[in-house]
Design a protein around this motif. Structure first.
Motif, short mmCIF file in Angstrom:
data_model
loop_
_atom_site.label_atom_id
_atom_site.label_comp_id
_atom_site.label_asym_id
_atom_site.label_seq_id
_atom_site.Cartn_x
_atom_site.Cartn_y
_atom_site.Cartn_z
N LEU A 33 0.83 -1.20 0.00
CA LEU A 33 0.00 0.00 0.00
C LEU A 33 0.87 1.25 0.00
O LEU A 33 0.54 2.24 -0.67
CB LEU A 33 -0.93 -0.01 1.22
N ASP A 34 1.96 1.21 0.75
CA ASP A 34 2.90 2.34 0.73
C ASP A 34 3.51 2.50 -0.66
O ASP A 34 3.64 3.61 -1.17
CB ASP A 34 4.01 2.14 1.77
N LEU A 35 3.86 1.36 -1.25
CA LEU A 35 4.46 1.38 -2.58
C LEU A 35 3.45 1.90 -3.61
O LEU A 35 3.81 2.72 -4.48
CB LEU A 35 4.93 -0.02 -2.96
N GLN A 36 2.21 1.45 -3.48
CA GLN A 36 1.18 1.90 -4.41
C GLN A 36 0.93 3.39 -4.28
O GLN A 36 0.74 4.10 -5.28
CB GLN A 36 -0.12 1.13 -4.17
N ALA A 37 0.94 3.88 -3.05
CA ALA A 37 0.73 5.31 -2.83
C ALA A 37 1.82 6.12 -3.52
O ALA A 37 1.56 7.15 -4.16
CB ALA A 37 0.69 5.61 -1.33
N LEU A 38 3.06 5.65 -3.41
CA LEU A 38 4.17 6.34 -4.06
C LEU A 38 4.07 6.25 -5.58
O LEU A 38 4.31 7.23 -6.30
CB LEU A 38 5.50 5.75 -3.58
N ARG A 72 10.52 5.45 -3.01
CA ARG A 72 9.99 4.21 -3.59
C ARG A 72 11.05 3.13 -3.60
O ARG A 72 10.76 1.95 -3.36
CB ARG A 72 9.50 4.47 -5.02
N GLY A 73 12.28 3.51 -3.95
CA GLY A 73 13.35 2.53 -3.97
C GLY A 73 13.56 1.87 -2.62
O GLY A 73 13.80 0.65 -2.54
N VAL A 74 13.43 2.65 -1.56
CA VAL A 74 13.60 2.10 -0.20
C VAL A 74 12.47 1.13 0.12
O VAL A 74 12.70 0.03 0.63
CB VAL A 74 13.63 3.25 0.83
N VAL A 75 11.23 1.54 -0.19
CA VAL A 75 10.07 0.69 0.10
C VAL A 75 10.10 -0.58 -0.74
O VAL A 75 9.87 -1.69 -0.24
CB VAL A 75 8.75 1.46 -0.12
N ALA A 76 10.39 -0.44 -2.03
CA ALA A 76 10.40 -1.59 -2.92
C ALA A 76 11.47 -2.60 -2.52
O ALA A 76 11.27 -3.82 -2.64
CB ALA A 76 10.64 -1.13 -4.36
#
Length: 247
Positions: A12-17, A171-175
């Protein structure tokens, strides 16, 4: 496929970004200044052509005026020479005097006609130069307007790039924290579903397609293990369960 609930929540965090990045990309493409700059660029090109055409027309008229003025000078000089001969008293032949007087009269008429031509050309040049001045003013105004629009566009693009760079880094960090197989599935679905690969299950509704799930689907989700990857039967996006899912 299975994935830890925490990893699913990271989607969800990734999708938001990703959604933010998509909106920024759309904004970058659709800035109103793009269309304004194109419109002003076309107008400016037309005005530049008109200015060049008017300058050429004025240059041609200037040459025409110079030639007509030279013709006047030549006729005037010849008339002055004839008049000096007539006034000198050296010509005694009546026939020659008559011819000379006739020529002086003809030259005077010719000079008058040529001076009319010069005046007509000068009037025409005044009209051309007035039109040219107006076109130059319009061209310069369009150039200034285009420069202003370009500055606005560049400022907006710089702002977008700053936001995009920050979101891309985050995004790179979350992914990097999402398991590879889960990330691959998310990316595949996102490509198929217009940029949305994962959505929250909120109050029994899929936030991806905005449709409420039926009782059979909800019971199946309730029965699924927390680490089971759940998909929406309507849009096939990954459904992420949260405390507000309404299960």
């Amino acid at each position: 496929m299975n994935a830890a609930p925490a990893d699913q929540l990271r989607l969800l965090d990734l999708q938001a970004l990703d959604s933010r990045l998509d909106r920024l990309a759309h904004r970058r493409r659709t800035l109103p200044e793009h269309e304004e700059i194109d419109r002003l660029g076309s107008r400016l090109a037309t005005l530049r052509d008109l200015v060049v055409a008017a300058e050429t027309e004025d240059s041609d008229a200037a040459r025409e005026q110079t030639k007509a003025e030279q013709d006047v000078d030549q006729v005037r000089s010849r008339a002055e020479r004839d008049q000096q001969r007539l006034d000198s008293g050296r010509i005694t032949s009546p026939k020659e005097l008559e011819n000379l007087q006739h020529e002086i009269t003809s030259l005077a008429k010719r000079q008058g006609d040529l001076e009319e031509v010069v005046l007509e050309i000068m009037e025409r040049r005044d009209e051309i130069q007035t039109r040219l001045a107006g076109l130059v003013e319009e061209r310069d105004a369009a150039q200034a307007e285009r420069d202003t629009a370009t500055a606005r566009r560049d400022a907006a693009l710089a702002e977008i790039e700053t936001e995009s760079a920050g979101d891309t880094k985050q995004r790179g960090v979350v992914a990097a924290a999402v398991p590879a197989e889960l990330l691959k599935l998310y990316e595949k679905i996102r490509e198929q579903q217009h940029g949305v690969g994962a959505a929250a299950l909120y109050q029994r509704r899929c936030e991806g397609c905005r449709l409420e799930l039926g009782i059979t689907d909800l019971n199946a989700i309730r029965a699924a293990a927390p680490d089971t990857i759940v998909r929406c039967d309507n849009c096939r996006r990954i459904l992420v369960r949260t405390a507000e899912s309404g299960l």
